[in-house]
Design a protein around this motif. Structure first.
Motif, PDB file in Angstrom:
ATOM      1  N   UNK A 367       0.779  -1.237   0.000  1.00 13.54           N
ATOM      2  CA  UNK A 367       0.000   0.000   0.000  1.00 13.54           C
ATOM      3  C   UNK A 367       0.808   1.281   0.000  1.00 13.54           C
ATOM      4  N   UNK A 368       2.120   1.230  -0.040  1.00 13.56           N
ATOM      5  CA  UNK A 368       2.923   2.456  -0.009  1.00 13.56           C
ATOM      6  C   UNK A 368       2.850   3.184  -1.345  1.00 13.56           C
ATOM      7  N   UNK A 369       2.867   4.525  -1.249  1.00 12.55           N
ATOM      8  CA  UNK A 369       2.984   5.376  -2.422  1.00 12.55           C
ATOM      9  C   UNK A 369       4.234   6.237  -2.241  1.00 12.55           C
ATOM     10  N   UNK A 370       4.800   6.673  -3.351  1.00  8.33           N
ATOM     11  CA  UNK A 370       6.022   7.471  -3.263  1.00  8.33           C
ATOM     12  C   UNK A 370       6.105   8.426  -4.442  1.00  8.33           C
ATOM     13  N   UNK A 371       6.792   9.539  -4.170  1.00  7.51           N
ATOM     14  CA  UNK A 371       7.109  10.495  -5.229  1.00  7.51           C
ATOM     15  C   UNK A 371       8.619  10.675  -5.260  1.00  7.51           C
ATOM     16  N   UNK A 372       9.306   9.947  -6.132  1.00  8.15           N
ATOM     17  CA  UNK A 372      10.756  10.107  -6.214  1.00  8.15           C
ATOM     18  C   UNK A 372      11.149  11.531  -6.565  1.00  8.15           C
ATOM     19  N   UNK A 373      12.305  11.968  -6.110  1.00 10.56           N
ATOM     20  CA  UNK A 373      12.790  13.310  -6.397  1.00 10.56           C
ATOM     21  C   UNK A 373      12.800  13.567  -7.896  1.00 10.56           C
ATOM     22  N   UNK A 374      12.250  14.731  -8.278  1.00 12.73           N
ATOM     23  CA  UNK A 374      12.223  15.103  -9.683  1.00 12.73           C
ATOM     24  C   UNK A 374      11.004  14.621 -10.425  1.00 12.73           C
ATOM     25  N   UNK A 375      10.133  13.863  -9.764  1.00  9.32           N
ATOM     26  CA  UNK A 375       8.915  13.358 -10.415  1.00  9.32           C
ATOM     27  C   UNK A 375       7.721  14.216 -10.013  1.00  9.32           C
ATOM     28  N   UNK A 376       6.719  14.274 -10.857  1.00  3.47           N
ATOM     29  CA  UNK A 376       5.493  15.008 -10.542  1.00  3.47           C
ATOM     30  C   UNK A 376       4.435  14.010 -10.089  1.00  3.47           C
ATOM     31  N   UNK A 377       3.964  14.156  -8.868  1.00  6.95           N
ATOM     32  CA  UNK A 377       2.931  13.283  -8.360  1.00  6.95           C
ATOM     33  C   UNK A 377       3.481  11.973  -7.842  1.00  6.95           C
ATOM     34  N   UNK A 378       2.690  11.339  -7.005  1.00  6.60           N
ATOM     35  CA  UNK A 378       3.102  10.076  -6.411  1.00  6.60           C
ATOM     36  C   UNK A 378       2.492   8.905  -7.172  1.00  6.60           C
ATOM     37  N   UNK A 379       3.094   7.746  -6.979  1.00  2.67           N
ATOM     38  CA  UNK A 379       2.612   6.524  -7.603  1.00  2.67           C
ATOM     39  C   UNK A 379       2.745   5.394  -6.605  1.00  2.67           C
ATOM     40  N   UNK A 380       1.991   4.324  -6.773  1.00  3.36           N
ATOM     41  CA  UNK A 380       2.182   3.163  -5.889  1.00  3.36           C
ATOM     42  C   UNK A 380       3.619   2.642  -6.005  1.00  3.36           C
ATOM     43  N   UNK A 381       4.192   2.262  -4.887  1.00  2.00           N
ATOM     44  CA  UNK A 381       5.563   1.756  -4.884  1.00  2.00           C
ATOM     45  C   UNK A 381       5.699   0.535  -5.802  1.00  2.00           C
ATOM     46  N   UNK A 382       4.692  -0.296  -5.842  1.00  2.00           N
ATOM     47  CA  UNK A 382       4.739  -1.480  -6.701  1.00  2.00           C
ATOM     48  C   UNK A 382       4.969  -1.090  -8.155  1.00  2.00           C
ATOM     49  N   UNK A 383       4.257  -0.031  -8.616  1.00  2.00           N
ATOM     50  CA  UNK A 383       4.418   0.428  -9.995  1.00  2.00           C
ATOM     51  C   UNK A 383       5.807   1.028 -10.219  1.00  2.00           C
ATOM     52  N   UNK A 384       6.297   1.763  -9.211  1.00  2.00           N
ATOM     53  CA  UNK A 384       7.613   2.365  -9.341  1.00  2.00           C
ATOM     54  C   UNK A 384       8.703   1.301  -9.462  1.00  2.00           C
ATOM     55  N   UNK A 385       8.592   0.244  -8.665  1.00  2.00           N
ATOM     56  CA  UNK A 385       9.582  -0.826  -8.751  1.00  2.00           C
ATOM     57  C   UNK A 385       9.570  -1.477 -10.128  1.00  2.00           C
ATOM     58  N   UNK A 386       8.402  -1.584 -10.737  1.00  2.00           N
ATOM     59  CA  UNK A 386       8.321  -2.101 -12.095  1.00  2.00           C
ATOM     60  C   UNK A 386       9.005  -1.150 -13.070  1.00  2.00           C
ATOM     61  N   UNK A 387       8.761   0.175 -12.886  1.00  2.00           N
ATOM     62  CA  UNK A 387       9.384   1.172 -13.752  1.00  2.00           C
ATOM     63  C   UNK A 387      10.906   1.142 -13.648  1.00  2.00           C
ATOM     64  N   UNK A 388      11.409   0.918 -12.446  1.00  2.00           N
ATOM     65  CA  UNK A 388      12.846   0.863 -12.243  1.00  2.00           C
ATOM     66  C   UNK A 388      13.446  -0.464 -12.699  1.00  2.00           C
ATOM     67  N   UNK A 389      12.617  -1.353 -13.193  1.00  2.00           N
ATOM     68  CA  UNK A 389      13.105  -2.618 -13.732  1.00  2.00           C
ATOM     69  C   UNK A 389      13.542  -3.613 -12.674  1.00  2.00           C
ATOM     70  N   UNK A 390      12.965  -3.513 -11.476  1.00  2.00           N
ATOM     71  CA  UNK A 390      13.333  -4.446 -10.414  1.00  2.00           C
ATOM     72  C   UNK A 390      12.586  -5.761 -10.623  1.00  2.00           C
ATOM     73  N   UNK A 391      13.292  -6.872 -10.791  1.00  2.00           N
ATOM     74  CA  UNK A 391      12.623  -8.154 -11.009  1.00  2.00           C
ATOM     75  C   UNK A 391      11.750  -8.524  -9.809  1.00  2.00           C
ATOM     76  N   UNK A 392      10.696  -9.282 -10.037  1.00  2.00           N
ATOM     77  CA  UNK A 392       9.793  -9.644  -8.934  1.00  2.00           C
ATOM     78  C   UNK A 392      10.493 -10.315  -7.762  1.00  2.00           C
ATOM     79  N   UNK A 393      11.517 -11.155  -8.045  1.00  2.00           N
ATOM     80  CA  UNK A 393      12.179 -11.870  -6.955  1.00  2.00           C
ATOM     81  C   UNK A 393      13.090 -10.965  -6.126  1.00  2.00           C
TER      82      UNK A 393
END
Length: 435
Positions: A367-393
């Motif tokens: 349930x965490x949301x985050x707004x990384x520095x330099x980004x506009x608006x927050x997004x669910x952390x799960x989506x951000x991890x996908x954007x950063x290319x972090x593998x599920x494992x």
């Protein structure tokens, strides 16, 4: 060749306070080595000690520890005996198992700042190269034994590597040295003995410099290994993404030889040694698999996987460890790595208003949301991890720096906008070293 001059030449850059540990089997090679080290110790006031490893593999060896102590004492050098158990396993030869047990004991016995000396000589180098050829080794295997290498808490040196066994034996007889003969050396069932007793003598009779030319070939191969390492270290950084994955597109832009070189180096950085066929399997079954596949290749206990166009080595042994609070200036371990928060006057990662003791490390909070520095608006952390290319494992092992229920940073990825300082303001430096 003057053996003592040769010994001093290869140990010339030792500092006066560097201690020497001589691996002393009691045989010809190590007896000569100990005699040379003892003379240098007398002349330079250097500390030298001997260590005899007793394998307990044959009845004849029961008298060797006492012999070694007596010989070392005649040089004024203390000698310790360590008894080891040789653990045999599937596809592991007795030679290899004994060698592993011996070197493990030597590494554990070394003191900080000490150099391990072993009595390997020119004929040993020739045998090692021929054995590597028998295995079909590449240039790394054909580079045989280096004069020096990192070992245990220090280094292992082979100061007699340019001297032949005949030269060692001549020196030993001139000096009246006493040594033991291992009866197993006559057993040609051992590969090295077969080469030593049956193959090398006629080769040296036909070509007296054969062992030296083999050693020169090994040195040339060692140079090629160094060049390959330098090239891999140039290629690798541009192929890695923030999650440690290796870009398949980047690998495809390289020649096959250069691609295999960087792949091999990437694996070796994770203590994985691969054969040519294994590298081919990684490329064919992982990199070139269809886009919707979830392929996996296993090398022994290690798994290699693909995600979003990159190759990964999942750390299956990592166990995340939450931290209830942080201490400023201290390295703190959280299972999958370690971190440190230090106050700085500029170049900070986090704002100065944070109090380390009020921060904690958590993992996989829903349930965490985050707004990384330099980004506009927050997004669910799960989506951000996908954007950063972090593998599920890997996602369960991403450390989350928290203040109460608010996310401050996904460590190693981003800092949230609300906790990012101006570049010239004081604050906290966040250092992270992943396992």
């Amino acid at each position: 060749m003057n053996l003592y001059t040769e010994f001093c030449r290869h140990t010339a850059d030792l500092t006066p306070d560097t201690g020497l540990l001589v691996a002393f089997s009691g045989g010809l090679d190590s007896t000569v080595l100990l005699a040379l080290a003892a003379r240098q110790a007398r002349e330079q006031g250097r500390a030298v000690r001997a260590l005899h490893i007793a394998h307990g593999l044959q009845a004849a060896a029961e008298d060797w520890p006492a012999h070694c102590v007596q010989v070392a004492a005649s040089f004024g050098i203390p000698c310790q005996t360590i008894r080891v158990q040789v653990a045999l396993g599937p596809r592991v030869s007795l030679e290899a198992a004994a060698r592993e047990a011996r070197y493990k004991a030597l590494a554990e016995a070394m003191q900080p700042g000490e150099i391990l000396l072993t009595g390997h000589h020119l004929d040993d180098q020739a045998e090692t190269l021929l054995l590597a050829l028998k295995r079909g080794a590449g240039v790394a295997g054909l580079s045989a034994m280096p004069m020096r290498k990192s070992f245990g808490p220090g280094q292992q040196w082979r100061p007699l590597l340019a001297c032949s066994r005949q030269q060692l034996e001549t020196f030993a007889r001139e000096q009246g040295l006493s040594w033991v003969e291992d009866p197993s050396n006559a057993d040609d069932d051992f590969d090295r003995n077969f080469l030593r007793n049956r193959i090398l003598p006629p080769l040296l009779q036909q070509w007296p410099s054969f062992n030296r030319t083999l050693a020169r070939s090994a040195e040339l191969c060692a140079e090629q290994v160094e060049l390959a390492l330098e090239l891999a270290e140039q290629d690798l950084p541009g192929l890695l993404n923030p999650a440690g994955g290796l870009s398949i597109t980047g690998l495809q832009s390289l020649s096959r030889a250069r691609r295999n070189n960087v792949l091999r180096h990437w694996l070796q950085r994770h203590h994985i040694h691969s054969s040519r066929s294994q590298l081919q399997a990684i490329w064919q079954e992982l990199a070139l698999a269809r886009p919707d596949a979830d392929p996996e290749v296993r090398l022994g206990q290690h798994s290699i996987r693909r995600y979003q166009g990159s190759l990964y080595l999942p750390n299956e042994q990592a166990q995340s460890l939450p931290l209830v609070s942080l201490n400023a200036g201290e390295w703190l371990h959280c299972g999958v790595g370690r971190l440190r928060l230090s106050p700085v006057t500029e170049g900070a990662d986090l704002i100065a208003g944070l109090e380390p003791e009020q921060l904690h490390i958590a993992f996989q909070l829903p349930g965490l949301r985050a707004r990384p520095a330099g980004r506009s608006g927050s997004r669910p952390l799960k989506k951000l991890l996908q954007e950063y290319g972090i593998p599920p494992w890997q996602r369960p092992n991403i450390p989350l720096l928290m203040q109460g229920s608010e996310l401050v940073a996904a460590i190693g990825l981003f800092v949230c906008q609300a906790y990012t300082p101006d570049p010239e303001q004081p604050g906290w430096k966040l250092e992270w070293q992943a396992e």
